[in-house]
Write an enzyme that holds these catalytic residues in place. Structure first.
Site, PDB file in Angstrom:
ATOM      1  CB  VAL A   1     108.072 -15.508  95.494  1.00  0.00           C
ATOM      2  CG1 VAL A   1     107.066 -14.728  94.649  1.00  0.00           C
ATOM      3  CG2 VAL A   1     109.439 -14.843  95.459  1.00  0.00           C
ATOM      4  CD  GLU A   2     101.010 -16.277  99.990  1.00  0.00           C
ATOM      5  OE1 GLU A   2      99.807 -16.570 100.094  1.00  0.00           O
ATOM      6  OE2 GLU A   2     101.647 -15.713 100.912  1.00  0.00           O
ATOM      7  CB  VAL A   3     102.197 -16.233  92.846  1.00  0.00           C
ATOM      8  CG1 VAL A   3     101.207 -15.783  91.782  1.00  0.00           C
ATOM      9  CG2 VAL A   3     103.545 -15.547  92.621  1.00  0.00           C
TER      10      VAL A   3
END
Length: 126
Positions: free
Chosen positions: A119-121
């Protein structure tokens, strides 16, 4: 012409563990509708969550837990977001680092969910 993303699907080992993670860490809302996949709603999008033993048709040819890799956008300052990850005992794999997103330069942090999905935020400059 395509103008956005409505939803995508994550195949997971445990529906409850995955939903609890995204609710706790990212504030998503769990949506359970009879006869439909469980969803994690945020903004005007959602992630449908299929447990590996109970997928819906049609589906990907080879649905596999942990094969997701996606980027979400936050409107919170990354320092505040990172503090939330730390408070929830989520290990940051990388970041903050500069990346180029669909709208240009942004700052990103990377972590994994319970199935190992990346997950990239990211946050775009204001």
């Amino acid at each position: 012409m395509i103008v956005g993303i409505d939803h995508f699907v994550l195949t997971v080992v445990s529906l409850d563990a995955t939903c609890a993670f995204y609710q706790r860490v990212l504030g998503f809302e769990r949506v359970d509708t009879p006869g439909r996949p469980t969803a994690l709603a945020f903004g005007n999008q959602k992630i449908n969550v299929h447990e590996i033993s109970r997928t819906f048709e049609p589906k990907a040819k080879s649905p596999t837990p942990g094969s997701g890799d996606f980027c979400l956008i936050t409107d919170r300052p990354l320092d505040e977001f990172l503090a939330g990850l730390e408070a929830n005992h989520v290990m940051v794999e990388l970041g903050p680092v500069e990346r180029i997103g669909a709208q240009g330069p942004m700052m990103s942090v990377y972590f994994r969910d319970p199935d190992g999905n990346l997950v990239e935020v990211s946050q775009y400059p204001r």
